[in-house]
Design an enzyme around this catalytic site. Structure first.
Site, short mmCIF file in Angstrom:
data_model
loop_
_atom_site.label_atom_id
_atom_site.label_comp_id
_atom_site.label_asym_id
_atom_site.label_seq_id
_atom_site.Cartn_x
_atom_site.Cartn_y
_atom_site.Cartn_z
N GLY A 1 64.18 -21.93 -61.80
CA GLY A 1 63.52 -22.19 -63.08
C GLY A 1 63.57 -23.66 -63.44
O GLY A 1 64.38 -24.42 -62.91
N GLU B 1 73.84 -21.33 -59.61
CA GLU B 1 74.08 -21.55 -61.05
C GLU B 1 75.45 -22.09 -61.40
O GLU B 1 75.59 -22.85 -62.38
CB GLU B 1 73.82 -20.24 -61.81
CG GLU B 1 72.35 -19.86 -61.92
CD GLU B 1 71.78 -19.25 -60.65
OE1 GLU B 1 70.55 -19.07 -60.58
OE2 GLU B 1 72.56 -18.95 -59.73
N ASP C 1 71.67 -15.25 -62.63
CA ASP C 1 70.90 -14.35 -63.49
C ASP C 1 69.77 -13.72 -62.69
O ASP C 1 69.94 -13.42 -61.52
CB ASP C 1 70.42 -15.09 -64.74
CG ASP C 1 69.56 -16.32 -64.43
OD1 ASP C 1 69.31 -16.59 -63.24
OD2 ASP C 1 69.10 -16.98 -65.38
N GLY D 1 65.74 -18.63 -59.78
CA GLY D 1 64.57 -17.90 -60.24
C GLY D 1 63.66 -17.47 -59.12
O GLY D 1 62.95 -16.46 -59.24
#
Length: 485
Positions: free
Chosen positions: A100, A173, A181, A150
């Site tokens: 992302g 992350e 996530d 992402g």
């Protein structure tokens, strides 16, 4: 003996950093706007296939809010279209999707007036992850290059995930003071052994064939054959999942004789599963410390390097990531995504300064030095800090939105591992059946070869698990596999 059988089966100081972040994001927002001829996501129709193409190559196809908002209605339309037989996801350049656009998300999260935009990005992203997991049409993703964060979320629920020698796969992350996530708490908790826990905490990268061998991809092909594969998929008439599987399998690239074996196998894998089985980061570090002093040089080297890696990661992120993976094992995908929505909201709401410190150091300043984490030491990350990200009464979870995927889509019957190599659990279940006589290695190999219709890589996977988890006795050609308690 086994080789023969296998052959047979063939915030201090943060102000200045924030200023730098603001400047970089401001530049990004003006310099990366797509022209009408350079849309960040392209949508193509070709025979049986409908393809989204991530077209932001200069940013490694990093996802932003506009891309997500353009993809959702198109995917929903394809879901209902009789003309769409297969959905394909690809990317332009050297990445499928590097993740992302976190620098922009961070910038939005820093101000009360724009924080809702940061939270909205995660909501849109996680809903997209669920939609892709529930597509009523066969879904194929081509991981030909960097696939991280992402990007993994876009790909991981596809029943057909095609890796190449160029694939670089990671959930990075904890490097930036955040938490894995996009459904990571769901899929990492279900992969063989403790591989998922290891990747969640270390942010290490898998490369090429090992992405396939460890189950994150279902197929492995040469990068140069991808255009031909996509053509063959588009030429299929009324394709079934079995037809798609055979088509991709027909492009499989076999392991070369001198090709290196995956890093996370054998004794190293045994050490990994031992160390990362714990429910506290402290216990994991303790086991790694012991392993770093073992007489097995390869294991000691791996344990020392892993310890060093974990010491560079955000202590808060390590504890939050481990808690999320352990909780996610008992959740549905939608429940896991909702939990991760809370974690993302907490980070955006200031539950930890590490998100700002990490993104600024890694993505803005691009320094290789350890970011200024706070707390800086693992033992200073209290249970109360971790609870900020999970407990309903947390002050940082007051604005958590509820994920609202389309009512007409459900992934209740989806199995993203159906066309992958057999799981370690499936192999051991056959070996350890109560009351069953020991099974011969040749029969075990034949069993899984039959189940997986001659799929390439199955025999290698079975042999690797047997060597690591079972006792093999007997002469060459008549080996018997016994369950090892």
């Amino acid at each position: 003996m086994l080789a023969t059988a296998l052959t047979r089966m063939s915030r201090n100081g943060v102000s200045a950093a924030l200023a730098r972040t603001s400047a970089v994001v401001a530049h990004m927002s003006t310099s990366t706007q797509a022209t009408p001829l350079e849309q960040p996501v392209l949508f193509e129709s070709n025979g049986a296939t409908r393809t989204y193409v991530l077209n932001r190559a200069s940013k490694l196809n990093a996802l932003n809010g506009d891309m997500l908002k353009s993809m959702r209605p198109q995917l929903e339309q394809w879901s209902k279209s009789d003309l769409c037989k297969i959905v394909v996801g690809t990317g332009i350049g050297r990445a499928f999707c590097a993740g992302g656009d976190i620098a922009t998300v961070l910038q939005h999260s820093l101000h009360d007036t724009t924080r809702s935009k940061a939270i909205e990005f995660f909501k849109d992203e996680f809903e997209m992850n669920y939609i892709l997991s529930a597509l009523p049409k066969p879904y194929v993703t081509i991981l030909d290059g960097i696939t991280m964060g992402g990007g993994v979320g876009l790909a991981i629920s596809a029943p057909f995930r095609v890796a190449t020698e160029k694939t670089k796969f990671a959930m990075p992350e904890t490097k930036i003071g955040y938490c894995p996530d996009v459904g990571a708490s769901f899929f990492l908790s279900r992969i063989d052994g403790e591989i998922g826990t290891y990747l969640a905490l270390t942010s290490e990268t898998l490369v090429g064939r090992e992405v396939f061998e460890l189950g994150f991809a279902t197929h492995f092909v040469s990068s140069r054959t991808v255009p031909n594969l996509l053509t063959h998929l588009s030429d299929l008439e009324d394709p079934t999942s079995a037809m798609i599987d055979r088509t991709i399998e027909g492009h499989h690239t076999k392991r070369l004789q001198d090709e290196p074996v995956g890093r996370l196998t054998g004794r190293t894998r045994q050490a990994l599963d031992t160390a990362f089985r714990h429910d506290t980061v402290e216990e994991i570090m303790e086991d790694l410390t012991k392993l770093a002093s073992t007489s097995d040089d390869s294991v000691a080297k791996w344990a020392s390097e892993t310890l060093e890696t974990l010491h560079t990661r955000s202590p808060t992120s390590l504890k939050v990531a481990l808690e999320a993976v352990r909780r996610g094992k008992e959740m549905t995908l939608l429940q896991a995504l909702q939990m991760e929505m809370g974690i993302a909201t907490a980070y955006c709401s200031g539950a930890s300064p590490d998100f700002t410190a990490g993104v600024t150091a890694v993505l803005v300043d691009k320094t290789k030095a350890r970011p200024a984490w706070s707390p800086d030491k693992l033992h200073d990350v209290s249970d109360a800090i971790v609870e900020r990200f999970f407990e309903e009464d947390s002050d940082y979870l007051r604005a958590v939105p509820t994920l609202t995927p389309p009512d007409f889509l459900t992934n209740d019957k989806q199995n993203p591992m159906k066309f992958a190599l057999p799981s370690e659990g499936a192999i051991l279940q056959i070996v350890s059946k109560v009351g069953k006589d020991p099974i011969s290695l040749s029969d075990l190999l034949a069993h899984f070869d039959n189940i997986h219709s001659g799929k390439q890589g199955v025999a290698e996977k079975v042999v690797e698990v047997v060597k690591r988890r079972c006792d093999v006795i007997g002469n060459e050609g008549s080996e018997v596999v016994n369950w090892k308690e």
